[in-house]
Design a protein around this motif. Sequence first.
Motif, PDB file in Angstrom:
ATOM      1  N   PRO A  63       0.831  -1.215   0.000  1.00 32.49           N
ATOM      2  CA  PRO A  63       0.000   0.000   0.000  1.00 32.49           C
ATOM      3  C   PRO A  63       0.864   1.265   0.000  1.00 32.49           C
ATOM      4  CG  PRO A  63       0.082  -0.957   2.199  1.00 32.49           C
ATOM      5  CD  PRO A  63       0.769  -1.936   1.285  1.00 32.49           C
ATOM      6  N   VAL A  64       0.381   2.285  -0.680  1.00 35.44           N
ATOM      7  CA  VAL A  64       1.073   3.578  -0.727  1.00 35.44           C
ATOM      8  C   VAL A  64       0.042   4.691  -0.576  1.00 35.44           C
ATOM      9  CG1 VAL A  64       2.983   2.776  -2.168  1.00 35.44           C
ATOM     10  CG2 VAL A  64       0.907   3.690  -3.246  1.00 35.44           C
ATOM     11  N   LEU A  65       0.537   5.891  -0.232  1.00 40.62           N
ATOM     12  CA  LEU A  65      -0.326   7.073  -0.154  1.00 40.62           C
ATOM     13  C   LEU A  65      -0.304   7.816  -1.486  1.00 40.62           C
ATOM     14  CD1 LEU A  65       0.265   8.812   3.301  1.00 40.62           C
ATOM     15  CD2 LEU A  65      -1.703   7.481   2.559  1.00 40.62           C
ATOM     16  N   LEU A  66      -1.455   8.341  -1.869  1.00 44.17           N
ATOM     17  CA  LEU A  66      -1.569   9.194  -3.047  1.00 44.17           C
ATOM     18  C   LEU A  66      -1.906  10.607  -2.596  1.00 44.17           C
ATOM     19  CD1 LEU A  66      -3.760   6.934  -5.370  1.00 44.17           C
ATOM     20  CD2 LEU A  66      -1.262   7.142  -5.376  1.00 44.17           C
ATOM     21  N   GLU A  67      -1.356  11.600  -3.299  1.00 41.01           N
ATOM     22  CA  GLU A  67      -1.676  12.986  -2.977  1.00 41.01           C
ATOM     23  C   GLU A  67      -2.340  13.653  -4.180  1.00 41.01           C
ATOM     24  OE1 GLU A  67       1.652  15.537  -2.312  1.00 41.01           O
ATOM     25  OE2 GLU A  67       2.868  14.644  -3.897  1.00 41.01           O
ATOM     26  N   PRO A  68      -3.248  14.610  -3.927  1.00 41.38           N
ATOM     27  CA  PRO A  68      -3.908  15.300  -5.032  1.00 41.38           C
ATOM     28  C   PRO A  68      -2.953  16.284  -5.719  1.00 41.38           C
ATOM     29  CG  PRO A  68      -4.653  16.173  -2.922  1.00 41.38           C
ATOM     30  CD  PRO A  68      -3.771  15.011  -2.610  1.00 41.38           C
ATOM     31  N   ILE A  69      -3.031  16.308  -7.041  1.00 37.63           N
ATOM     32  CA  ILE A  69      -2.232  17.225  -7.855  1.00 37.63           C
ATOM     33  C   ILE A  69      -3.170  18.225  -8.512  1.00 37.63           C
ATOM     34  CG2 ILE A  69      -0.586  17.416  -9.763  1.00 37.63           C
ATOM     35  CD1 ILE A  69       0.508  15.867  -7.376  1.00 37.63           C
ATOM     36  N   VAL A  70      -2.788  19.508  -8.485  1.00 35.87           N
ATOM     37  CA  VAL A  70      -3.606  20.547  -9.126  1.00 35.87           C
ATOM     38  C   VAL A  70      -2.832  21.171 -10.275  1.00 35.87           C
ATOM     39  CG1 VAL A  70      -4.907  21.067  -7.035  1.00 35.87           C
ATOM     40  CG2 VAL A  70      -2.813  22.349  -7.511  1.00 35.87           C
ATOM     41  N   ARG A  71      -3.573  21.625 -11.270  1.00 30.79           N
ATOM     42  CA  ARG A  71      -2.960  22.389 -12.358  1.00 30.79           C
ATOM     43  C   ARG A  71      -3.033  23.862 -11.986  1.00 30.79           C
ATOM     44  NH1 ARG A  71      -4.964  20.089 -16.479  1.00 30.79           N
ATOM     45  NH2 ARG A  71      -3.068  19.048 -17.160  1.00 30.79           N
ATOM     46  N   LEU A  72      -1.875  24.480 -11.868  1.00 25.68           N
ATOM     47  CA  LEU A  72      -1.759  25.861 -11.426  1.00 25.68           C
ATOM     48  C   LEU A  72      -1.472  26.736 -12.641  1.00 25.68           C
ATOM     49  CD1 LEU A  72      -1.801  27.021  -8.487  1.00 25.68           C
ATOM     50  CD2 LEU A  72       0.687  27.054  -8.587  1.00 25.68           C
ATOM     51  N   LYS A  73      -2.319  27.735 -12.871  1.00 24.03           N
ATOM     52  CA  LYS A  73      -2.085  28.709 -13.943  1.00 24.03           C
ATOM     53  C   LYS A  73      -1.766  30.047 -13.302  1.00 24.03           C
ATOM     54  CE  LYS A  73      -5.099  26.564 -17.411  1.00 24.03           C
ATOM     55  NZ  LYS A  73      -6.253  26.770 -18.319  1.00 24.03           N
ATOM     56  N   THR A  74      -0.540  30.510 -13.476  1.00 24.14           N
ATOM     57  CA  THR A  74      -0.077  31.736 -12.838  1.00 24.14           C
ATOM     58  C   THR A  74       0.302  32.751 -13.902  1.00 24.14           C
ATOM     59  OG1 THR A  74       0.815  30.417 -11.012  1.00 24.14           O
ATOM     60  CG2 THR A  74       1.527  32.713 -11.159  1.00 24.14           C
ATOM     61  N   ALA A  75      -0.312  33.935 -13.847  1.00 24.45           N
ATOM     62  CA  ALA A  75      -0.034  35.002 -14.813  1.00 24.45           C
ATOM     63  C   ALA A  75       0.763  36.111 -14.132  1.00 24.45           C
ATOM     64  CB  ALA A  75      -1.337  35.561 -15.372  1.00 24.45           C
ATOM     65  N   VAL A  76       1.958  36.398 -14.681  1.00 31.41           N
ATOM     66  CA  VAL A  76       2.842  37.397 -14.072  1.00 31.41           C
ATOM     67  C   VAL A  76       3.528  38.224 -15.146  1.00 31.41           C
ATOM     68  CG1 VAL A  76       3.312  36.071 -11.981  1.00 31.41           C
ATOM     69  CG2 VAL A  76       4.755  35.752 -13.984  1.00 31.41           C
ATOM     70  N   ALA A  77       3.991  39.398 -14.745  1.00 35.14           N
ATOM     71  CA  ALA A  77       4.816  40.213 -15.635  1.00 35.14           C
ATOM     72  C   ALA A  77       6.188  39.555 -15.778  1.00 35.14           C
ATOM     73  CB  ALA A  77       4.958  41.627 -15.078  1.00 35.14           C
ATOM     74  N   GLY A  78       6.840  39.825 -16.900  1.00 37.09           N
ATOM     75  CA  GLY A  78       8.108  39.172 -17.211  1.00 37.09           C
ATOM     76  C   GLY A  78       9.172  39.331 -16.154  1.00 37.09           C
TER      77      GLY A  78
END
Length: 683
Positions: free
Chosen positions: A589-604
């Motif tokens: 048995p192993v643990l699973l963790e939730p993964i999220v898709r992160l969209k980050t908008a920033v100046a250069g």
Amino acid sequence: MSITAKEIKNIAIIGHSGEGKTTLCEAMLFNAQATDRMGKVENGTTVMDYDEAEKAKKMSVYTSVAHLTWKGIKINILDLPGFYDFEGERHEGLTACGGAVLVIGANGVLPIGAESVVDYCLKLGKPLVIFINGMDKPTADYAGTIAALRAKYAGKLAPIQIPIMQDGKMTGYINAIQERAYEFSTSGPKEIDVPDSLKEQMDEMQDRLVETAAENDDVLLDKYFEQGGLTKADAVHGIRKGIATGNVIPVMAGSAINNRGVINLMDEIVTYMPTANERRRLATDIAADELITVECDENQPFAALVYKTVYDSYTGKLNYIKVLRGKLKTGDVVYNSTSGKEERIGQIFTLAGKKCELVTELTAGDLGAVNKLTATDTNDTLCALGTNIQFDPVHFPRPCLSLSVKAANKGEEDKVVAGLNKMREEDYTFAVTKNNETGELILSGQGETHIELLCAKLKSRFGIATVLGEPKIPYRETIRATATAEGKHKKQSGGHGQYGHCKVRFEPCESEFEFVDEVVGGAVPRQYIPSVDKGLRECLSRGVLAGFPVTGVRAVLFDGSYHDVDSSEMAFKAAAALAFREGIKKASPVLLEPIVRLKTAVAGEYLGAVMGDISKRRGRIIESNTEGDITTVIAEVPLAETAKYATELRSMTRGQGKFSSEFVRYEELPPALAEKVIAANKD
């Protein structure tokens, strides 16, 4: 007093927290004799910061409105919060205003949050004036602040005055277009001769302003080339037109706390900022299903937008409205085109902070409030009977920080939910949800300060105390190997006994759970096989490592035995549970963790810091897209690593970074981290 849209200006006072917005409002109200003294933020005596939370924190939390009359013009001023957590309040105020004054400190740099506010005003098409505050301070750097602004907004910036400085403090100013100089006195600005040392600078500024004015009007541009210059009236007209289109941002300076330069600012608001009748608003004609332009004309059928809702202890529910067309009178019956219901108008108010002033009507362009409407909320459109239009709603930011919330007193959990849901009528920037996996109530808002104030309001308004905490991460458990196990449930206690026996093979699979029947020869009678399935499924809610739900398991029933008398459905369910715990333990048995898709908008300029931060969070950058000055970074990051991302992104990007996230899948948690999670969740 009967006024028209030509005599109304709606001006939002904006800027980062601590720059002096509320103090500027106090000075403006005092100068117009709307108040008899200037209140102080630190003493909790200002007109605009009247809420107890604002007094305690010594900063604006809510959008507040007051009005004054200056040179025959009614100016509604909206004091907007500058702190990031109250961005929704800022959006409400900017929706209602026709122009804005950005207050920044004279610190020689572009302040935190100023860029995002300016960019948002330009995006909304809101005319903007910049007021450089704090010119009374020994460290005031007017030239450096102008240079910082010009570096960011080259081509738009138009300083229209020159500060007269003495011993490091601003003692007066020169109006470059009018070619007049004034010094501050206790009775207001007093005209003086233009200092010889500043005449050359005045001439240079005047030339630039004339060129700016000409560039904003084709007729003036031809006149400028033909005559080599423009009259003062032409220059004012051209700059005014540039301000209205967002091509020109005039700059003034002064000291709000010492009421210096504020009268000049008020004069220039009257001169340059648009009146209500000069502003247009798009709406949807519901019947024709088309966009129309709504003229701010008091002689047209009534239409208004509800831009904010509050609950007042004396007047009850108050809907803040901006009348965009026609007039609203006491006793009118109007149509709410959003809810599809009619409303009768009882009392109408104009606002002066917490003070509600009863009036009999509101005209096109004016701001006010109505009370006790039963089917009307923020973002609703009210219009005359027989008309059916809708205005675009206020845009509210999505919640970006979540904390768990629970009642401090046992038995009040339902009251917490009910109270927060009631408060949602006033604040659309937070959400309250129940996490079914962890069982926690989750309060999501714009930041820690926002969430803390929501809980404080819950306590003061409803008497419900709460406790905040970090939300539990909804980990899951799965298996990585195949294992077999048997469960035998056997009890004999007089009379019929209990007997159930099953052998199950556990295998990894892609779906959450699969049950397969491979029994041959009647080792487990057909009537008991559904009981084995049910017994296994009931065990999925609690795994063997840390008690998290189990997923990704195929259970194959391949053998077993039974007793003619003692076997039952209950016995086989119990046997299945025994097999489950043994088999899962043996199947790696192993643990699973939730993964999220992160969209980050920033100046250069912040891109490197943001990408480095994502890597530190165990994130994987998938792609990045650049459009103009903004780069959007798309990454996959463990949910556990994003708890404080909203706060830390603001810090990294000086308040300019924006992000959104959505769940994508579960992945195996690294062993070292899994050990910590298991240890923390041991019974």
